[in-house]
Motif scaffolding. Structure first.
Motif, PDB file in Angstrom:
ATOM      1  N   ALA A 266      -9.689  -5.281  -2.877  1.00  0.00           N
ATOM      2  CA  ALA A 266      -8.063  -4.821  -3.133  1.00  0.00           C
ATOM      3  C   ALA A 266      -7.475  -4.341  -1.832  1.00  0.00           C
ATOM      4  N   VAL A 267      -6.372  -4.940  -2.338  1.00  0.00           N
ATOM      5  CA  VAL A 267      -5.610  -4.739  -1.464  1.00  0.00           C
ATOM      6  C   VAL A 267      -4.837  -3.751  -1.465  1.00  0.00           C
ATOM      7  N   THR A 268      -4.708  -2.594  -0.206  1.00  0.00           N
ATOM      8  CA  THR A 268      -3.860  -1.550  -0.203  1.00  0.00           C
ATOM      9  C   THR A 268      -2.834  -1.661  -0.282  1.00  0.00           C
ATOM     10  N   PRO A 269      -1.516  -0.891  -0.936  1.00  0.00           N
ATOM     11  CA  PRO A 269      -0.436  -1.138  -0.867  1.00  0.00           C
ATOM     12  C   PRO A 269      -0.561  -0.042  -0.017  1.00  0.00           C
ATOM     13  N   THR A 270       1.046   0.366   1.083  1.00  0.00           N
ATOM     14  CA  THR A 270       1.468   1.038   1.661  1.00  0.00           C
ATOM     15  C   THR A 270       2.908   1.850   1.619  1.00  0.00           C
ATOM     16  N   GLN A 271       2.066   2.918   1.975  1.00  0.00           N
ATOM     17  CA  GLN A 271       3.320   3.895   1.504  1.00  0.00           C
ATOM     18  C   GLN A 271       5.002   3.238   1.973  1.00  0.00           C
ATOM     19  N   GLY A 272       5.384   4.249   1.147  1.00  0.00           N
ATOM     20  CA  GLY A 272       6.917   2.776   1.356  1.00  0.00           C
ATOM     21  C   GLY A 272       6.797   1.972   0.472  1.00  0.00           C
ATOM     22  N   ASP A 273       5.820   1.049   0.016  1.00  0.00           N
ATOM     23  CA  ASP A 273       6.352  -0.380  -1.136  1.00  0.00           C
ATOM     24  C   ASP A 273       6.708   0.012  -2.068  1.00  0.00           C
ATOM     25  N   ALA A 274       7.853  -0.557  -2.492  1.00  0.00           N
ATOM     26  CA  ALA A 274       8.924  -0.980  -3.595  1.00  0.00           C
ATOM     27  C   ALA A 274       8.947  -1.956  -4.072  1.00  0.00           C
ATOM     28  N   ALA A 468       7.794  -4.986   0.034  1.00  0.00           N
ATOM     29  CA  ALA A 468       6.036  -4.784   0.695  1.00  0.00           C
ATOM     30  C   ALA A 468       5.773  -4.861   1.746  1.00  0.00           C
ATOM     31  N   SER A 469       5.090  -4.133   2.771  1.00  0.00           N
ATOM     32  CA  SER A 469       5.557  -4.414   3.650  1.00  0.00           C
ATOM     33  C   SER A 469       3.954  -5.873   4.036  1.00  0.00           C
TER      34      SER A 469
END
Length: 573
Positions: A266-274, A468-469
Motif C-alpha cells: 500500500a502507498v502510505t499517504p503523507t501527512q498534509g496530503d489533500a 500529494a507529496s
C-alpha cells in the motif's frame, strides 16, 4: 439537508486510502490443468495472479504411491517462472483434524518458460518436458467461461493451511484434485472427475486414488487406479470465489480462492496530503445538488495507519473525521450524521475493511465489523471484488485505475425486525496514488422480511485536484481551503471569529469579535500554498492576521495599529 448529509457522510467514512499497482508481463499463462499428452497420468496445476505463479505437480514416488510437489508463489521474469520445488510433510489427512505441515524436502528448482498462454517448457530434476493446457472437454481450455463460473485455480480454507484443492470447470464439466497427506504424514493426492456438474453451482463426484505412475526423474510409466472409491465429494459454490466442500465423512469445509497475487504494498499517504473531490447527490424523485469537499490527512503513522478530515466548501456542511488502522480498516468516525443515518461518533471493532493489499484483478473480499454508535450496536459488512484495470479520465487527469465493485450493508443489532441499509458502490482506485479517483453509488433500504429494496439516492464523486507529496500531477489549489472556518486569537487582545468563509477563489470574509474592539468585519485572501492574510476592520485602523493554513487547520500572528499583537489558530469546520 438531513438526507444530503446522510448520503454524503456515508461515503466519506467508507472511502479507503490503500494503494495498488499493476504490471505488464510478457506472457500470462492460463490458470488450470496442464499436462504432456505423451505422459498421461502425470499432470500439473498452474495459476497466475498479477505476475506471480503457484505451481504443483501430481505424480508418483518410487514405491508407486501418489505424491505431489509444489513451487511458489513466485514472480515471473518475463515469460519464465522459476522457484524451488518442495515436498511438504506431516499435514492434514482427507478426513482428519487439522494438523499443520511440519517438514519440507527440497527437490531442486523448477523452471517453466511459456511460449504463449497455453504452451510451455518445464525444466526440473526430471529433465525438460513440453507441457500444454489440458482440455477437460474437447477444446475446453480455449472456451471463455460464462460469467459467474467458479474460478479455475487454487482453493483452500485459510484455517487449514497445508491442505488445498485445485478446481477447474470447462463447459460444465469439472476436474478436481485435493493435495494433502496420508496417515503416515506422506504427501498424497486424490482426484475426482472429469464429471459433469450437477448444476451450475453444485458438483457431485467420487474421490479416486491413482498409483504406479511416472516419478519425478523416471521414464514414462502409465498410472492406474488403485482405489476407485476413496469416498464421495460434493462442492456447493456460493459464487465464483466461495464454496462449501463436503468430505467422505460428512464434514463440511468452507473454501475460498487462495490469493497470492503479489502486487505492491500500500502507498502510505503523507501527512498534509489533500484530495479535492466534486460531489453530486440526487435524492430519489428530486434534483441533483453539487458540492466540493477536500480530504486532508492530518496524521500518518509508521505502520500506515492514518487519520483524515473531510471539509466542505458549503458552510452548511460540517467536516467529518475518520481514522484507519494499518490494514485500511475504519476504526472510528465522527460526524453530525453518520453511516445510514447513524448520528454521532461510531467505533468499529474490528476495523471495517474493504480490500487490502496486494491488489489485482479478481481479488475479492468479504469483511464484517460491529459499530457502536450512541450506545447502540450495528452489524456492518463490506463485500466486493476488483473487476478490471482501466484507463480513466477525471478532472484531475488521466489515471490507470482498478475498478472496485462492492456493497456495504448494515443492520441494527438487538432489534427484532431490523431494516437492512445498503450502499452499492462502483469505484476506481489509481494504481499509483493508491486513492480512489471516482466513485458512484446508490443508497438503499430493505425492510425486514421483505424482498423489496427502495433506492433513496444516487451519488458520485470525482477527483478534481490533489496535493500529494512526490506524485506527478500534484498541484496546489485554493479550493481545498474553501468552506467555513473558526478562529481563536490571543495576546494583547483575545477573541474569536466564529465563522469565516473561504470561497473557492480564495477570498475570505466574515466577522470577528475581540475583547476590546467588539465585533468587526474581516476580509482577506489565501493563496494556493496556504499563505493567509486577513484584515479585521481596516488596514489603517484595525488588525492584520498573517500565517499559514492547510485544509484542516492553521496558525499565525497578528498585530494592530495600536501596537497590539498576538497569535491565532484556525480550524476548518
Amino acid at each position: 439537508m438531513h438526507l444530503i448529509r446522510r448520503a454524503l457522510l456515508f461515503v466519506c467514512s467508507s472511502i479507503f486510502f490503500l494503494s495498488i499497482s499493476g504490471g505488464a508481463y510478457a506472457v500470462t499463462p492460463q490458470s488450470g490443468w496442464w499436462w504432456n499428452p505423451a505422459e498421461g497420468g502425470r499432470g500439473f496445476t498452474i495459476e497466475a495472479q498479477n505476475g506471480n505463479i503457484f505451481f504443483a505437480a501430481y505424480l508418483y514416488d518410487a514405491s508407486g504411491r501418489a505424491t505431489w510437489y509444489a513451487a511458489g508463489p513466485a514472480a515471473m521474469s518475463g515469460s519464465t517462472f522459476t522457484a524451488p520445488l518442495r515436498t511438504y510433510l506431516n499435514g492434514q489427512t482427507l478426513t482428519g483434524a487439522y494438523r499443520a505441515p511440519s517438514g519440507t524436502v527440497d527437490n531442486g528448482n523448477v523452471s517453466i518458460t511459456f511460449s504463449d498462454d497455453s504452451h510451455g517448457t518445464l525444466s526440473w530434476a526430471g529433465g525438460t518436458v513440453p507441457i500444454q493446457r489440458y482440455d477437460i472437454v474437447t477444446n475446453g481450455a480455449s472456451v471463455t467461461a460464462p460469467a459467474g463460473t467458479p474460478q479455475a485455480g487454487w482453493w483452500w480454507n485459510p484455517a487449514e493451511g497445508g491442505r488445498g484443492f485445485s478446481i477447474e470447470i470447462q463447459n460444465g464439466t469439472m476436474f478436481l484434485a485435493g493435495y494433502m497427506y496420508d496417515d503416515f504424514g506422506n504427501p498424497i493426492w486424490y482426484a475426482s472427475g472429469p464429471t459433469a456438474m450437477a448444476s451450475t453451482s453444485n458438483y457431485q463426484g467420487t474421490w479416486q486414488q491413482y498409483g504406479d505412475g511416472q516419478t519425478l526423474t523416471g521414464g514414462y510409466r502409465s498410472a492406474s487406479v488403485v482405489n476407485s472409491n476413496v469416498g464421495n465429494v460434493s462442492i456447493y459454490f456460493i459464487g465464483p470465489r466461495e464454496a462449501t466442500l463436503t468430505l467422505p465423512n460428512g464434514s463440511s469445509v468452507a473454501l475460498q480462492r487462495y490469493e497470492f497475487g503479489g502486487g505492491t504494498a500500500a502507498v502510505t499517504p503523507t501527512q498534509g496530503d489533500a484530495y479535492t473531490f466534486d460531489y453530486t447527490f440526487t435524492p430519489a424523485g428530486s434534483t441533483t445538488s453539487n458540492y466540493i469537499f477536500t480530504r486532508h490527512f492530518q496524521s500518518v503513522y509508521s505502520d500506515g495507519a492514518a487519520t483524515y478530515t473531510q471539509s466542505f466548501t458549503d458552510p452548511a456542511l460540517n467536516s467529518t473525521n475518520a481514522s484507519y488502522n494499518s490494514y485500511g480498516g475504519v476504526l472510528n468516525t465522527n460526524s453530525s450524521v453518520n453511516n445510514n443515518g447513524i448520528t454521532g461518533t461510531c467505533v468499529y471493532s474490528p476495523g471495517l475493511r474493504g480490500v487490502n493489499a496486494p491488489y489485482y484483478v479478481g481479488k475479492a473480499w468479504n469483511n464484517s465489523a460491529t459499530a457502536t454508535c450512541n450506545g447502540s450496536s450495528y452489524a456492518f459488512t463490506n463485500k466486493g471484488s476488483i473487476t478490471a484495470l482501466e484507463s480513466l479520465t477525471v478532472p484531475a487527469g488521466t489515471f490507470t485505475a482498478y475498478k472496485e465493485v462492492f456493497t456495504i450493508s448494515s443492520t441494527q443489532s438487538g432489534v427484532s425486525t431490523p431494516t437492512t441499509y445498503s450502499t452499492v458502490y462502483t469505484c476506481w482506485r489509481d494504481a499509483t496514488l493508491g486513492q480512489r479517483i471516482k466513485c458512484q453509488w446508490t443508497y438503499n433500504s430493505t425492510p425486514y422480511g421483505s424482498s423489496t429494496t427502495t433506492q433513496h439516492s444516487a451519488s458520485s464523486i470525482t477527483l478534481g485536484n490533489y496535493s500529494a507529496s512526490g506524485f506527478a500531477g500534484s498541484t496546489n489549489n485554493v479550493i481545498r481551503f474553501a468552506g467555513s472556518w473558526s478562529v481563536s486569537f490571543s495576546g494583547t487582545e483575545s477573541g474569536t471569529c466564529s465563522s469565516l468563509t473561504v470561497t473557492t477563489l480564495g477570498n475570505i470574509s466574515g466577522t470577528c469579535t475581540g475583547s476590546l474592539s467588539g465585533t468587526v468585519q474581516a476580509t482577506g485572501t489565501v493563496t494556493s500554498t496556504g499563505s493567509t492574510t486577513v484584515v479585521l476592520g481596516t488596514a489603517g485602523n484595525g488588525a492584520t492576521f498573517s500565517g499559514q493554513i492547510n485544509p484542516y487547520s492553521g496558525s499565525g500572528i497578528w498585530s494592530n495599529t495600536n501596537g497590539g499583537s498576538g497569535t491565532w489558530t484556525a480550524t476548518h469546520k
